[in-house]
Design a protein around this motif. Structure first.
Motif, mmCIF file in Angstrom:
data_model
loop_
_atom_site.group_PDB
_atom_site.id
_atom_site.type_symbol
_atom_site.label_atom_id
_atom_site.label_comp_id
_atom_site.label_asym_id
_atom_site.label_seq_id
_atom_site.Cartn_x
_atom_site.Cartn_y
_atom_site.Cartn_z
ATOM 1 N N ASP A 45 0.850 -1.187 0.000
ATOM 2 C CA ASP A 45 0.000 0.000 0.000
ATOM 3 C C ASP A 45 0.887 1.238 0.000
ATOM 4 O O ASP A 45 1.231 1.796 1.044
ATOM 5 N N ALA A 46 1.294 1.638 -1.196
ATOM 6 C CA ALA A 46 2.197 2.775 -1.336
ATOM 7 C C ALA A 46 1.984 3.409 -2.698
ATOM 8 O O ALA A 46 1.536 2.758 -3.639
ATOM 9 N N LEU B 10 -6.533 1.409 -7.550
ATOM 10 C CA LEU B 10 -7.098 2.304 -6.543
ATOM 11 C C LEU B 10 -8.098 1.503 -5.716
ATOM 12 O O LEU B 10 -9.001 0.865 -6.268
ATOM 13 N N LYS B 11 -7.944 1.534 -4.405
ATOM 14 C CA LYS B 11 -8.764 0.670 -3.543
ATOM 15 C C LYS B 11 -10.201 1.186 -3.464
ATOM 16 O O LYS B 11 -10.470 2.273 -2.970
ATOM 17 N N HIS B 12 -11.126 0.366 -3.980
ATOM 18 C CA HIS B 12 -12.535 0.758 -4.063
ATOM 19 C C HIS B 12 -13.403 -0.503 -3.980
ATOM 20 O O HIS B 12 -14.284 -0.733 -4.802
ATOM 21 N N ASN B 13 -13.121 -1.353 -2.982
ATOM 22 C CA ASN B 13 -13.827 -2.643 -2.875
ATOM 23 C C ASN B 13 -13.649 -3.474 -4.137
ATOM 24 O O ASN B 13 -14.581 -4.144 -4.599
ATOM 25 N N THR C 196 -10.836 2.162 0.861
ATOM 26 C CA THR C 196 -10.161 3.313 1.471
ATOM 27 C C THR C 196 -9.736 4.378 0.465
ATOM 28 O O THR C 196 -9.358 5.481 0.854
ATOM 29 N N GLY C 197 -9.765 4.054 -0.823
ATOM 30 C CA GLY C 197 -9.490 5.046 -1.849
ATOM 31 C C GLY C 197 -8.030 5.301 -2.152
ATOM 32 O O GLY C 197 -7.714 6.034 -3.093
ATOM 33 N N ASP C 198 -7.101 4.727 -1.370
ATOM 34 C CA ASP C 198 -5.688 4.922 -1.654
ATOM 35 C C ASP C 198 -5.182 3.832 -2.597
ATOM 36 O O ASP C 198 -5.943 2.970 -3.028
ATOM 37 N N ARG C 199 -3.886 3.851 -2.884
ATOM 38 C CA ARG C 199 -3.349 2.934 -3.892
ATOM 39 C C ARG C 199 -2.878 1.610 -3.299
ATOM 40 O O ARG C 199 -2.426 1.549 -2.166
ATOM 41 N N ARG C 200 -2.983 0.593 -4.121
ATOM 42 C CA ARG C 200 -2.382 -0.695 -3.803
ATOM 43 C C ARG C 200 -1.580 -1.152 -5.011
ATOM 44 O O ARG C 200 -2.063 -1.125 -6.145
ATOM 45 N N LEU C 201 -0.348 -1.576 -4.762
ATOM 46 C CA LEU C 201 0.519 -2.105 -5.798
ATOM 47 C C LEU C 201 0.606 -3.619 -5.644
ATOM 48 O O LEU C 201 0.959 -4.116 -4.573
ATOM 49 N N VAL C 202 0.262 -4.341 -6.691
ATOM 50 C CA VAL C 202 0.358 -5.804 -6.694
ATOM 51 C C VAL C 202 1.538 -6.177 -7.590
ATOM 52 O O VAL C 202 1.496 -5.961 -8.808
ATOM 53 N N LYS C 203 2.584 -6.712 -6.972
ATOM 54 C CA LYS C 203 3.826 -6.993 -7.691
ATOM 55 C C LYS C 203 3.922 -8.462 -8.070
ATOM 56 O O LYS C 203 3.693 -9.347 -7.246
ATOM 57 N N LEU C 204 4.267 -8.702 -9.325
ATOM 58 C CA LEU C 204 4.494 -10.056 -9.845
ATOM 59 C C LEU C 204 5.967 -10.157 -10.207
ATOM 60 O O LEU C 204 6.443 -9.445 -11.097
ATOM 61 N N ASP C 205 6.673 -11.010 -9.518
ATOM 62 C CA ASP C 205 8.114 -11.133 -9.719
ATOM 63 C C ASP C 205 8.432 -12.514 -10.279
ATOM 64 O O ASP C 205 8.254 -13.535 -9.606
ATOM 65 N N TRP C 206 8.905 -12.545 -11.530
ATOM 66 C CA TRP C 206 9.233 -13.793 -12.215
ATOM 67 C C TRP C 206 10.706 -14.154 -12.080
ATOM 68 O O TRP C 206 11.169 -15.115 -12.695
ATOM 69 N N SER C 207 11.459 -13.409 -11.285
ATOM 70 C CA SER C 207 12.915 -13.570 -11.228
ATOM 71 C C SER C 207 13.350 -14.975 -10.842
ATOM 72 O O SER C 207 14.380 -15.478 -11.309
ATOM 73 N N ALA C 208 12.571 -15.626 -9.973
ATOM 74 C CA ALA C 208 12.965 -16.946 -9.478
ATOM 75 C C ALA C 208 12.538 -18.074 -10.412
ATOM 76 O O ALA C 208 12.865 -19.240 -10.167
ATOM 77 N N THR C 209 11.828 -17.754 -11.483
ATOM 78 C CA THR C 209 11.409 -18.794 -12.424
ATOM 79 C C THR C 209 12.526 -19.069 -13.421
ATOM 80 O O THR C 209 13.489 -18.321 -13.531
ATOM 81 N N GLY C 210 12.381 -20.128 -14.183
ATOM 82 C CA GLY C 210 13.434 -20.511 -15.114
ATOM 83 C C GLY C 210 13.573 -19.585 -16.307
ATOM 84 O O GLY C 210 14.612 -19.572 -16.965
ATOM 85 N N ASP C 211 12.537 -18.791 -16.602
ATOM 86 C CA ASP C 211 12.558 -17.954 -17.800
ATOM 87 C C ASP C 211 11.850 -16.634 -17.478
ATOM 88 O O ASP C 211 10.742 -16.371 -17.944
ATOM 89 N N PRO C 212 12.491 -15.778 -16.693
ATOM 90 C CA PRO C 212 11.805 -14.583 -16.197
ATOM 91 C C PRO C 212 11.382 -13.597 -17.278
ATOM 92 O O PRO C 212 10.421 -12.854 -17.090
#
Length: 384
Positions: free
Chosen positions: A54-55, A121-124, A146-162
Motif C-alpha cells: 500500500d504505497a 485504486l482501492k474501491h472494494n 479506502t481510496g488509496d493505492r495498492r501495488l500488486v507486484k508479480l516477480d518472475w525472477s525466481a522462475t526458469g525464464d523470467p
C-alpha cells in the motif's frame, strides 16, 4: 457513391461475414471438446512471487510507468474515464457519463518484464489475474474501500525464464486500474487483433454476477465462454428479472452496459427468468413487453451479433411456476428469431445437492463450472 467507396463497403461486409463464419466454425468445433480441465479455472504450476504494497511509489528499482491509457492495453467493458480523486488512475464508466464501478471490466496486455506491478485504486475491488490463460492464485484479489493505492507486484525472477513474453489478463469488478510499473528492461505491447477471440456479452441475474462462484472470473459465464473458446463480459445483478424496475429494467441495463461495450460482441445472451417465478398472467404479459424492448436495444446496438435466450434456472429442479416463465420466453424468443436454450433439467432432483448451495437458490462452485460447460456446448449446438 464512388466506385472506390462501393468497393470498400463490399470489402468490409465480406470481412464481417468471414469473421462471423470463422467464429461459428470455432463454436461448432468447441461443442465437441471433451469436458476436461479448463485452463482459465486452473492455477499455474509455476506462478510468480506475488506481493502487495500500500504505497504510491513503485517498489521496482528504476521502474518504468505504463499508464492505463497506453496503447498496449485492450479493454473489454464500458468506456474508461479518469477517476476524479486520482487523475493518474482510471476506472470503468457505466457508459452514461458516470462511474458505475460494479460493471465488469477486463484489461489485457503482453509483457516480457521480469517484474510487473499493477496499480489499483482501492474501491472494494475484486479481480482475478491470468497469465497465459491460467490463474496466478486460487482466490480473487480484493481491496478495501479506502481510496488509496495498492501495488500488486508479480516477480518472475525466481522462475526458469523470467523474461519470456507473457499474456496478462486482469478481470474484475469495482476495478479502478491505473496501469503498470515495469522493470527498466521490460516492455509492454498490445496483444494483437490476430489473437483476439470472439466475445459473449451476457445480461443476467445473480448467477451471472457470480454468487457462489470461487472467484469473480470463475462463473458459469466464464466457463461457457471458455468452452466456446471465446471471452465473456457478464452483466449480472442480484435479484434482477425481466420485470425488475428502476435502473434494473433490462432495456436500460442494455443501454448503460451491453450497448456501450468497447468491443463488438459476437453473441448476446440473456440469462434471466428465475426471479420472475411468481409472475401471474399480467406479469407474464409485462415480461414479454420487457423482453421485446431488451432485444430491440441489443440488436440496435449490435445488429451483427447472434442472440441466445436461456430459460430460467432450476436450482432444485423444474417447477410449475418456472415452467410458465419458460413458456413465455420460448414464445418471445421465437417471435424475435432468437435461439432459445432450455436449461430446465440441467439441475434437478438427482444432482441439486452437488450443484445448488445450501440457500437452495444459487450454484456452488461446482455448479458454476457444470452449468457453464453444459451451456457452452448447448449454445454451440443451437447455433450450428
Amino acid at each position: 457513391m464512388s466506385a472506390d467507396l462501393l468497393a470498400r463497403g463490399i470489402g468490409a461486409r465480406a470481412h464481417a461475414v468471414a469473421r462471423r463464419s470463422a467464429r461459428e466454425t470455432a463454436m461448432r468445433a468447441a461443442a465437441a471438446i471433451p469436458l476436461g480441465t479448463l485452463p482459465c479455472f486452473t492455477v499455474a504450476a509455476s506462478p510468480p512471487l506475488i506481493t502487495a504494497t500500500d504505497a504510491a511509489a513503485s517498489t521496482i528499482s528504476a521502474a518504468v510507468r505504463v499508464t492505463a491509457t497506453n496503447a498496449c492495453f485492450r479493454v473489454t467493458g464500458t468506456p474508461i474515464v479518469p477517476v476524479a480523486a486520482d487523475p493518474s488512475t482510471y476506472g470503468a464508466s457505466d457508459g452514461a457519463g458516470g462511474t458505475g464501478f460494479t460493471r465488469p471490466i477486463q484489461w489485457e496486455w503482453m509483457s516480457d518484464a521480469a517484474q510487473v506491478e499493477l496499480l489499483v485504486l482501492k474501491h472494494n475491488a475484486l479481480f482475478d489475474l491470468f497469465v497465459d490463460g491460467q490463474l496466478v492464485q486460487d482466490g480473487a484479489f480484493a481491496t478495501p474501500a479506502t481510496g488509496d493505492r495498492r501495488l500488486v507486484k508479480l516477480d518472475w525472477s525466481a522462475t526458469g525464464d523470467p523474461r519470456r513474453p507473457r499474456h496478462y489478463r486482469l478481470a474484475g469488478i469495482n476495478l479502478l486500474f491505473g496501469g503498470l510499473y515495469l522493470d527498466a528492461a521490460g516492455s509492454a505491447w498490445f496483444p494483437g487483433d490476430s489473437a483476439r477471440r470472439g466475445l459473449i456479452a451476457i445480461l443476467g441475474d445473480s448467477y451471472s454476477q457470480g454468487t457462489g462462484a470461487p472467484s469473480v472470473a470463475r462463473t458459469w459465464a466464464a466457463a461457457a465462454a471458455a468452452q466456446l473458446q471465446m471471452d465473456a463480459w457478464s452483466d449480472g445483478v442480484g435479484g434482477a428479472g425481466w420485470n425488475s424496475g428502476g435502473a434494473n429494467v433490462p432495456a436500460l441495463r442494455v443501454a448503460k452496459g451491453v450497448a456501450a461495450l468497447t468491443r463488438a460482441p459476437d453473441l448476446l445472451v440473456t440469462a434471466m427468468g428465475y426471479n420472475d417465478f411468481a409472475a401471474d398472467a399480467p406479469a407474464l404479459v409485462s415480461l414479454r413487453t420487457r423482453y421485446d424492448a431488451c432485444l430491440a436495444a441489443m440488436r440496435s446496438a449490435w445488429p451483427a451479433a447472434r442472440v441466445v435466450t436461456l430459460g430460467p434456472w432450476t436450482p432444485l429442479g423444474p417447477t410449475t411456476a418456472l415452467g410458465r416463465v419458460k413458456a413465455a420466453l420460448i414464445e418471445a424468443a421465437a417471435a424475435h428469431g432468437a435461439a432459445f436454450l432450455d436449461i430446465e433439467n440441467f439441475v434437478g432432483v438427482g444432482n441439486r445437492s452437488i450443484y445448488t448451495a445450501a440457500d437452495n437458490v444459487h450454484p456452488t462452485a461446482a455448479g458454476h463450472l457444470y452449468l457453464g460447460r453444459r451451456i457452452g456446448q448447448a449454445i454451440a449446438e443451437a447455433l450450428a
